[in-house]
Design an enzyme around this catalytic site. Structure first.
Site, PDB file in Angstrom:
ATOM      1  CB  CYS A 168      -0.910   0.387   0.374  1.00 37.37           C
ATOM      2  SG  CYS A 168      -0.056  -0.927   0.343  1.00 37.37           S
ATOM      3  CG  HIS A 181       2.759  -3.417  -1.608  1.00 38.33           C
ATOM      4  ND1 HIS A 181       1.229  -2.757  -2.486  1.00 38.33           N
ATOM      5  CD2 HIS A 181       2.809  -4.480  -2.462  1.00 38.33           C
ATOM      6  CE1 HIS A 181       0.811  -3.948  -3.474  1.00 38.33           C
ATOM      7  NE2 HIS A 181       1.939  -4.570  -3.291  1.00 38.33           N
ATOM      8  CB  CYS A 204      -2.081  -0.993  -3.867  1.00 32.35           C
ATOM      9  SG  CYS A 204      -2.041  -1.624  -2.177  1.00 32.35           S
ATOM     10  CD  GLU A 207       2.803   1.840  -0.824  1.00 33.37           C
ATOM     11  OE1 GLU A 207       2.500   3.437  -2.124  1.00 33.37           O
ATOM     12  OE2 GLU A 207       3.512   1.151  -0.708  1.00 33.37           O
TER      13      GLU A 207
END
Length: 329
Positions: free
Chosen positions: A290, A259, A287, A261
Site C-alpha cells: 500500500c 486494504h 503495509c 488505503e
C-alpha cells in the site's frame, strides 16, 4: 494558572488522560517523579512497593500534602498544568489552595484493570507492576487505601473528592470524548479537534465498515481539507466476506482482502478524482504494498493511528518526500 489534578485507580487510564492533555498543550507533572528521583539518589531499585512506601514516608515526615507542595516549584510560571499520581486527600486539599484547580477521577472495572496490568508488564517488562493475580489484587487494595494509615495511599477517598469522573470501560474514542467534555466545562470553551484528529476520527468511522475481523482499518484521502475518497479493508467486490466464510491465511496474514488505503486510491481512480498532492489518513500505518501505491499516486502526507507490521515506511517515506505523522485518537 489552570491546574488540573488527575487521580484514579491502578491501570484505569490515568496516564492516557495525562498524555491526551499534554497533546493539547498542558504542562504535565507527576507526583511520582519526585519519588522516583529520590529513589535514584538513594541508589535504590524503583518498584511500585518502594514508591508507595517512600510516598508514605514523605507524608509522615512533612505532612499529608507534602508531595503537592514540593511539586509547585516544578511548574511555577506555567499557565496550564496537569498533575497526575495524586493518591492522598492531603494532596488534593493542598492543590486546591493554588490556582484554578479541578480534580478528575479515572476508574475502570477491576477485571479490565487487571488485564491492562498484565498486558503492560508483558509488553514493557515494567518492574513496578505486580504479575500474579494475588499480587495484583493486593496492590489494588493497597492503592485504594485498604489497611493504610491516613498518610498512605488513599485513592478511594481521592475519587470521592473529585470534581469530574471518567469511567473508562469503553474504547479510546469514547474516553477522549469524555475528556473533551470535562475540559470544555473546566475551561468554558468548546474543545475542537485539530484537522488531523478530525479526519482521523472519520477514518475510524470508515474502519467500522471493514469485513475482515482480524483487523479493521479505515482510510480517507483529503486535499485542501476536503475528503476526496474513503476506503476500508474488505473482500474483492462481489466476493463473500471473511467475516462470513473465514480467512485466506498466508504467512500469518489474511490475504483475501483489499486494504483500506488501496481501496481509497481505487475509489478515487474509478471516479476520476485527482489525488496528487493530497494527504491520506489511515487508522494503521500502510503495509509495504500500500505504501508503494501511496507513493506512486502522489500523496504527500500519511497520517496514521498505529504503527502496523512494516517499519520500512519510516525510511522510505523520507526518501519519497512523504511526510509521516502519527495521530492517536
Amino acid at each position: 494558572m489552570l491546574l488540573i489534578g488527575i487521580t484514579g485507580t491502578l491501570c484505569s487510564g490515568k496516564g492516557v488522560l495525562t498524555e491526551y492533555f499534554n497533546q493539547k498543550g498542558f504542562y504535565v507533572f507527576s507526583l511520582s517523579d519526585i519519588l522516583r528521583n529520590e529513589l535514584k539518589l538513594r541508589g535504590e531499585e524503583i518498584t511500585r512497593e518502594k514508591l508507595q512506601n517512600l510516598g508514605n514516608e514523605f507524608r509522615e515526615k512533612y505532612g499529608h500534602g507534602a508531595l503537592a507542595i514540593k511539586s509547585l516549584e516544578f511548574f511555577s510560571g506555567k499557565d496550564n498544568v496537569v498533575i497526575e499520581s495524586i493518591r492522598n486527600p492531603g494532596e488534593v486539599e493542598e492543590l486546591r489552595k493554588h490556582g484554578n484547580f479541578s480534580l478528575i477521577a479515572v476508574d475502570a472495572p477491576r477485571k479490565t484493570r487487571a488485564l491492562r496490568i498484565l498486558t503492560r508488564h508483558n509488553q514493557t517488562l515494567r518492574d513496578e507492576d505486580p504479575v500474579t493475580e494475588k499480587e495484583i489484587l493486593e496492590r489494588m487494595e493497597i492503592d485504594e487505601g485498604k489497611g493504610q494509615e491516613e498518610t498512605g495511599q488513599q485513592v478511594k477517598k481521592c475519587l470521592e473528592m473529585a470534581d469530574y469522573h471518567i469511567f473508562n470501560d469503553s474504547d479510546m474514542i469514547n474516553f477522549k470524548f469524555k475528556a473533551d467534555e470535562i475540559l470544555s466545562k473546566i475551561t468554558n470553551k468548546n474543545i475542537r479537534p485539530s484537522w488531523d484528529e478530525y479526519f482521523m476520527l472519520i477514518a475510524k468511522q470508515a474502519s467500522k465498515r471493514a469485513t475482515c475481523d482480524r483487523k479493521h482499518i479505515g482510510a480517507i484521502i483529503v486535499k485542501d481539507k476536503t475528503i476526496l475518497a474513503t476506503g476500508y479493508n474488505g473482500s474483492i467486490s462481489g466476493f463473500p466476506h471473511c467475516d462470513d466464510i473465514g480467512h485466506m491465511i498466508e504467512e500469518g496474514h489474511c490475504v483475501a482482502t483489499v486494504h483500506a488505503e488501496a481501496n481509497a486510491i481505487l475509489q478515487a481512480a474509478k471516479n476520476g478524482v485527482r489525488i496528487e498532492g493530497s494527504f491520506i489518513y489511515t487508522t494503521a500505518s500502510p503495509c509495504w504494498a500500500c505504501f508503494k501505491l501511496i507513493a506512486n499516486s502522489g500523496i504527500k502526507k500519511i497520517v496514521f493511528g498505529e504503527l502496523y507490521r512494516d517499519e520500512r515506511i519510516k525510511e522510505f517515506s523520507g526518501k519519497a518526500g512523504i511526510e509521516l505523522v502519527k495521530c492517536v485518537i
